[in-house]
Design an enzyme around this catalytic site. Structure first.
Site, PDB file in Angstrom:
ATOM      1  N   ALA A  69     -16.929  58.421  34.807  1.00 35.80           N
ATOM      2  CA  ALA A  69     -15.586  57.993  34.400  1.00 35.80           C
ATOM      3  C   ALA A  69     -15.589  56.618  33.734  1.00 35.80           C
ATOM      4  CB  ALA A  69     -14.661  57.992  35.614  1.00 35.80           C
ATOM      5  N   SER A 198     -15.193  62.007  36.732  1.00 31.56           N
ATOM      6  CA  SER A 198     -16.569  61.822  37.226  1.00 31.56           C
ATOM      7  C   SER A 198     -16.882  62.933  38.220  1.00 31.56           C
ATOM      8  CB  SER A 198     -16.653  60.512  38.021  1.00 31.56           C
ATOM      9  OG  SER A 198     -17.329  59.517  37.316  1.00 31.56           O
ATOM     10  N   CYS A 323     -15.720  50.676  44.285  1.00 29.89           N
ATOM     11  CA  CYS A 323     -16.087  50.729  42.873  1.00 29.89           C
ATOM     12  C   CYS A 323     -16.156  49.334  42.275  1.00 29.89           C
ATOM     13  CB  CYS A 323     -15.073  51.542  42.086  1.00 29.89           C
ATOM     14  SG  CYS A 323     -14.347  52.866  43.018  1.00 29.89           S
TER      15      CYS A 323
HETATM   16  N1  PMP Z   1     -11.459  55.598  37.632  1.00 32.02           N
HETATM   17  C1  PMP Z   1     -11.061  55.773  38.897  1.00 32.02           C
HETATM   18  C2  PMP Z   1      -9.625  55.992  39.213  1.00 32.02           C
HETATM   19  C3  PMP Z   1     -12.021  55.755  39.937  1.00 32.02           C
HETATM   20  O1  PMP Z   1     -11.625  55.918  41.198  1.00 32.02           O
HETATM   21  C4  PMP Z   1     -13.381  55.539  39.605  1.00 32.02           C
HETATM   22  C5  PMP Z   1     -14.439  55.509  40.685  1.00 32.02           C
HETATM   23  N2  PMP Z   1     -14.175  54.616  41.696  1.00 32.02           N
HETATM   24  C6  PMP Z   1     -13.725  55.368  38.255  1.00 32.02           C
HETATM   25  C7  PMP Z   1     -12.733  55.407  37.306  1.00 32.02           C
HETATM   26  C8  PMP Z   1     -15.138  55.104  37.837  1.00 32.02           C
HETATM   27  O2  PMP Z   1     -15.976  56.188  38.116  1.00 32.02           O
HETATM   28  P1  PMP Z   1     -17.556  56.033  38.020  1.00 32.02           P
HETATM   29  O3  PMP Z   1     -17.923  54.948  38.961  1.00 32.02           O
HETATM   30  O4  PMP Z   1     -18.070  57.363  38.440  1.00 32.02           O
HETATM   31  O5  PMP Z   1     -17.886  55.700  36.622  1.00 32.02           O
END
Ligand code: PMP
Length: 376
Positions: A69, A198, A323
């Protein structure tokens, strides 16, 4: 006992099996013209078709496989902003977006774009009226999340999409990292142009995700090279990850209603327990919102202390958001939702999954009130 599924979920056995099989039997480069390459390509394209079909995007959309994502959000926002910058430089997002959205907008702002960051209502959602008033003739992009990763607020995509399309020519990008696989998404019925997600949030593998975008949309890629993924994401594509993600999405969506009902029941039990503890306040909505995410503020105790106390009993929750690289500062999301700095400094997140068991929730509900009382 793990209560941090909004950060990530364990890969499903069947997903791991698909990943293993494709890696062993279809490891050739999917862009090569020989027979093994073509077979790998066939699998890659099959996965692409499945992902599109599962999200109601068979007609008029493309699926670009990405590393997750974060990459999809970067690509969507930067790509769209640059693509339409001659038409206008006004962009809209909200105050509670994930850092992989907000920091991209910050960097675009420093490059001369004009960014409106919408506030949110007390339940954590964007007010359609507020959005309507923010739209301008030079607005080219609106980027809003479907489900918030800290408080679980669900934005009404049908309403927001309608407001955007009726009031502007802007492109609508949605970060669906916390909803894909958990809530049905049908792009054929929504006025959403780009969608991010993701795989590891729905029992898939980390390091794989996708960006869905209109077939006719072209923009400058983040990565230059061999021109793979319709020229938008160079680098050798990975049929194993793609097939694993398609399988994870299919399996998750197959039972979404049942899972939603199960998790809702657990969520209400946890909320009831929290509401009985003095000076604990739930952040976000009590009965709307995603049942997968519960957020509350515990006055007088540092969130890290609660985390540690629970961890000693092998119960794992999170503060702020895993995150955001383990920072323990206040939650900007809880601040935006409640307007209260103290609450933002004292928030914890409990997140559930379809695999969360009743006895785990019973364990949490027995431990948490006692721990808070002891710590106070
Ligand atoms: N957007 C949202 C709303 C998320 O919760 C996350 C993961 N915490 C991400 C984006 C980013 O995803 P990734 O770490 O898999 O790149």
């Amino acid at each position: 006992m793990y209560f941090d599924y909004a950060a990530t979920t364990p890969p499903n056995d069947e997903v791991l099996k698909t990943f293993d099989t494709v890696n062993r039997d279809f490891w050739a480069n999917p862009h090569a013209l020989h027979r093994p390459g073509l077979r790998a390509e066939q699998l890659l394209e099959q996965a692409r078709g499945q992902v599109l079909a599962l999200l109601g995007a068979e007609s008029g959309f493309r699926c670009i496989f990405t590393s997750g994502a974060t990459e999809s959000n970067n690509m969507a926002i930067r790509g769209t902003a640059y693509r339409f910058k001659k038409r206008g430089k006004h962009l809209i997002t909200s105050a509670v977006e994930h850092p992989s959205v907000l920091t991209v907008f910050q960097s675009l702002e420093s490059e001369g774009f004009d960014v409106t960051v919408l506030p949110v209502l007390g339940n954590g959602t964007v007010d359609p009226e507020e959005l309507k008033n923010a739209l301008r003739p030079d607005t080219t992009l609106v980027s809003l999340m479907h489900v918030n990763n800290e408080v679980g607020a669900i934005n009404e995509l049908p309403i927001l999409g309608k407001v955007i399309k009726e009031g502007s020519d802007a492109v609508f990008h949605v970060d669906a990292a916390q909803s894909a696989g958990k809530l049905p998404i049908d792009l054929s019925k929504l006025q959403v142009d780009l969608l991010t997600f993701s795989a590891h949030k729905f029992y898939g593998l980390k390091g794989s995700g996708a960006l869905l975008l209109p077939e006719k949309m072209v923009f400058k890629p983040l990565l230059y090279g061999g021109g793979q993924e319709f020229g938008l994401r160079s680098g050798t594509a990975d049929p194993a990850r793609a097939a694993a993600m398609a399988k994870a999405l299919r399996l998750s969506l197959k039972n979404w209603e049942e899972d939603f009902a199960w998790v809702s029941k657990l969520r209400f039990q946890i909320q009831e327990t929290l509401q009985k503890i003095p000076e604990v306040e739930i952040n976000g909505s009590l009965d709307e919102g995603s049942p997968y995410i519960i957020n509350c503020s515990v006055a007088g105790i540092k969130p890290e202390t609660i985390l540690q106390g629970l961890a000693e009993k092998k119960i794992y929750i999170s503060t702020v958001s895993a995150c955001s690289a383990r920072q323990t500062a206040e939650s900007f999301v809880v601040k935006a939702v409640t307007g209260d700095t103290k609450r933002a400094q004292h928030s914890i997140r409990i997140s559930l999954a379809s695999i969360t068991a009743q006895d785990e929730v019973d364990g949490l509900c027995a431990t948490l009130p006692e721990l808070i009382e002891t710590l106070r």
